[in-house]
Design an enzyme around this catalytic site. Structure first.
Site, PDB file in Angstrom:
ATOM      1  N   LYS A 119      17.422   4.100   0.687  1.00 33.38           N
ATOM      2  CA  LYS A 119      18.305   4.040   1.862  1.00 33.38           C
ATOM      3  C   LYS A 119      19.509   3.176   1.506  1.00 33.38           C
ATOM      4  CE  LYS A 119      14.996   3.084   5.169  1.00 33.38           C
ATOM      5  NZ  LYS A 119      14.590   2.567   6.499  1.00 33.38           N
ATOM      6  N   ASP A 155       4.002   3.463   6.446  1.00 34.87           N
ATOM      7  CA  ASP A 155       3.326   3.227   7.722  1.00 34.87           C
ATOM      8  C   ASP A 155       4.256   2.723   8.808  1.00 34.87           C
ATOM      9  OD1 ASP A 155       3.762   0.582   6.597  1.00 34.87           O
ATOM     10  OD2 ASP A 155       2.421  -0.144   8.159  1.00 34.87           O
ATOM     11  N   LYS A 167       0.815  -1.194   0.000  1.00 30.06           N
ATOM     12  CA  LYS A 167       0.000   0.000   0.000  1.00 30.06           C
ATOM     13  C   LYS A 167       0.857   1.257   0.000  1.00 30.06           C
ATOM     14  CE  LYS A 167      -2.933  -2.572   3.143  1.00 30.06           C
ATOM     15  NZ  LYS A 167      -3.066  -2.798   4.573  1.00 30.06           N
ATOM     16  N   GLY A 168       2.105   1.121   0.394  1.00 31.14           N
ATOM     17  CA  GLY A 168       2.973   2.279   0.647  1.00 31.14           C
ATOM     18  C   GLY A 168       3.193   3.192  -0.554  1.00 31.14           C
ATOM     19  N   PHE A 172      14.051   4.784  10.202  1.00 29.95           N
ATOM     20  CA  PHE A 172      12.736   4.275   9.816  1.00 29.95           C
ATOM     21  C   PHE A 172      11.807   5.466   9.606  1.00 29.95           C
ATOM     22  CE2 PHE A 172       8.535   2.449  10.440  1.00 29.95           C
ATOM     23  CZ  PHE A 172       8.613   1.369   9.583  1.00 29.95           C
ATOM     24  N   GLU A 196       8.001   2.407  -6.766  1.00 26.71           N
ATOM     25  CA  GLU A 196       8.182   1.934  -5.385  1.00 26.71           C
ATOM     26  C   GLU A 196       8.314   3.102  -4.420  1.00 26.71           C
ATOM     27  OE1 GLU A 196       8.175  -0.286  -3.251  1.00 26.71           O
ATOM     28  OE2 GLU A 196       8.709  -2.250  -4.052  1.00 26.71           O
ATOM     29  N   ASP A 197       7.808   2.916  -3.214  1.00 25.69           N
ATOM     30  CA  ASP A 197       7.940   3.946  -2.184  1.00 25.69           C
ATOM     31  C   ASP A 197       9.379   4.075  -1.681  1.00 25.69           C
ATOM     32  OD1 ASP A 197       7.858   1.414  -1.023  1.00 25.69           O
ATOM     33  OD2 ASP A 197       6.262   1.868   0.402  1.00 25.69           O
ATOM     34  N   ARG A 212       0.166   6.639   7.300  1.00 24.45           N
ATOM     35  CA  ARG A 212       0.283   6.694   5.838  1.00 24.45           C
ATOM     36  C   ARG A 212      -0.238   8.007   5.268  1.00 24.45           C
ATOM     37  NH1 ARG A 212       1.512   1.509   3.994  1.00 24.45           N
ATOM     38  NH2 ARG A 212       0.556  -0.235   5.083  1.00 24.45           N
ATOM     39  N   ASP A 214      15.072  -0.349   0.708  1.00 21.34           N
ATOM     40  CA  ASP A 214      15.835  -0.451   1.945  1.00 21.34           C
ATOM     41  C   ASP A 214      16.911  -1.522   1.729  1.00 21.34           C
ATOM     42  OD1 ASP A 214      16.417  -0.091   4.656  1.00 21.34           O
ATOM     43  OD2 ASP A 214      14.834  -1.411   5.341  1.00 21.34           O
TER      44      ASP A 214
HETATM   45  P1  5GP Z   1      13.335  -3.901   1.501  1.00 26.10           P
HETATM   46  O1  5GP Z   1      12.898  -5.273   1.048  1.00 26.10           O
HETATM   47  O2  5GP Z   1      14.002  -3.084   0.447  1.00 26.10           O
HETATM   48  O3  5GP Z   1      14.197  -3.997   2.745  1.00 26.10           O
HETATM   49  O4  5GP Z   1      12.068  -3.158   2.037  1.00 26.10           O
HETATM   50  C1  5GP Z   1      11.071  -2.767   1.206  1.00 26.10           C
HETATM   51  C2  5GP Z   1       9.788  -2.478   1.933  1.00 26.10           C
HETATM   52  O5  5GP Z   1       9.964  -2.382   3.349  1.00 26.10           O
HETATM   53  C3  5GP Z   1       9.251  -1.136   1.494  1.00 26.10           C
HETATM   54  O6  5GP Z   1       8.483  -1.246   0.321  1.00 26.10           O
HETATM   55  C4  5GP Z   1       8.478  -0.714   2.708  1.00 26.10           C
HETATM   56  O7  5GP Z   1       7.200  -1.284   2.669  1.00 26.10           O
HETATM   57  C5  5GP Z   1       9.253  -1.302   3.863  1.00 26.10           C
HETATM   58  N1  5GP Z   1      10.197  -0.308   4.423  1.00 26.10           N
HETATM   59  C6  5GP Z   1      11.533  -0.256   4.259  1.00 26.10           C
HETATM   60  N2  5GP Z   1      12.070   0.801   4.917  1.00 26.10           N
HETATM   61  C7  5GP Z   1      11.032   1.436   5.486  1.00 26.10           C
HETATM   62  C8  5GP Z   1      10.926   2.619   6.299  1.00 26.10           C
HETATM   63  O8  5GP Z   1      11.879   3.335   6.627  1.00 26.10           O
HETATM   64  N3  5GP Z   1       9.661   2.966   6.701  1.00 26.10           N
HETATM   65  C9  5GP Z   1       8.553   2.226   6.372  1.00 26.10           C
HETATM   66  N4  5GP Z   1       7.399   2.658   6.828  1.00 26.10           N
HETATM   67  N5  5GP Z   1       8.617   1.115   5.619  1.00 26.10           N
HETATM   68  C10 5GP Z   1       9.845   0.725   5.175  1.00 26.10           C
END
Ligand code: 5GP
Length: 186
Positions: A137, A165, A48-49, A158, A105-106, A171, A109
């Protein structure tokens, strides 16, 4: 249940203002419109992000485009750490074979979620697939991901707001902020 003032009280720092986000989204839309001139895009975003980013970005792209939505959940991690194990809750509603796909993508990470999604979508034989992420990040990356467009590089914190969220809350904040550590505990 949280009240509106509680939401703001939980924010330690505003990282990106509504105005900064809007200007960046407009700039990304212009670049994408120029880069894909003469082609027809399919924007795929991940609920949803990415919802606010998708809604704003698509209106800044001046090309004919289609949109599609997926929803995934990562499991095996915690509420602030991704595990890389991804379950597809909602799949694409139309084929992307032969199409130019922009994956909206939002935040990236560790990159594990995106890595999985890219492999999954490439298996559907699009003509091209490029990632457009609002937030990056890089400090936390575990897998190398080709990213075509990035809005902002942010430090290892974070963040919440503009779609992002914590426990499904925050959100609807119009900015991107860092949550107070106390808000994790309550
Ligand atoms: P990744 O697989 O790249 O570690 O993480 C991707 C997903 O983790 C993002 O699409 C998001 O939903 C969540 N996420 C990663 N970092 C953050 C953050 O700083 N804040 C929030 N709210 N969600 C995050």
């Amino acid at each position: 249940m949280k009240h509106s003032q509680d939401l703001l009280d939980d924010v330690q720092e505003v990282l990106l203002t509504e105005e900064q986000i809007a200007a960046k989204v407009a700039e990304l839309g212009q670049r994408i419109s120029a880069d894909y001139a003469g082609r027809e895009l399919t924007l795929v975003s991940v609920l949803k992000g990415s919802l606010p980013f998708m809604a704003d970005l698509m209106r800044r792209i001046t090309l004919p485009l289609r949109i599609d939505l997926m929803e995934v959940s990562s499991y095996g991690g915690t509420s602030t750490e991704s595990s890389g194990l991804v379950r597809i809750l909602k799949d694409l509603s139309a084929p992307i074979e032969g199409r130019d796909v922009l994956l909206v993508e939002d935040i990236i990470d560790t990159g594990l979620t995106l890595n999985y999604l890219l492999r999954y979508l490439r298996g559907k034989n699009p003509h091209s697939i490029t990632v457009c992420a609002l937030l990056d990040k890089p400090a936390r990356r575990l897998v190398e991901i080709p990213i075509g467009y990035v809005g902002f590089e942010i430090p290892d914190a974070f963040v919440i707001g503009y779609g992002l969220d914590y426990g499904e809350v925050y959100r609807n904040l119009r900015f991107v902020g860092v949550l107070r550590p106390e808000a994790y505990e309550s």
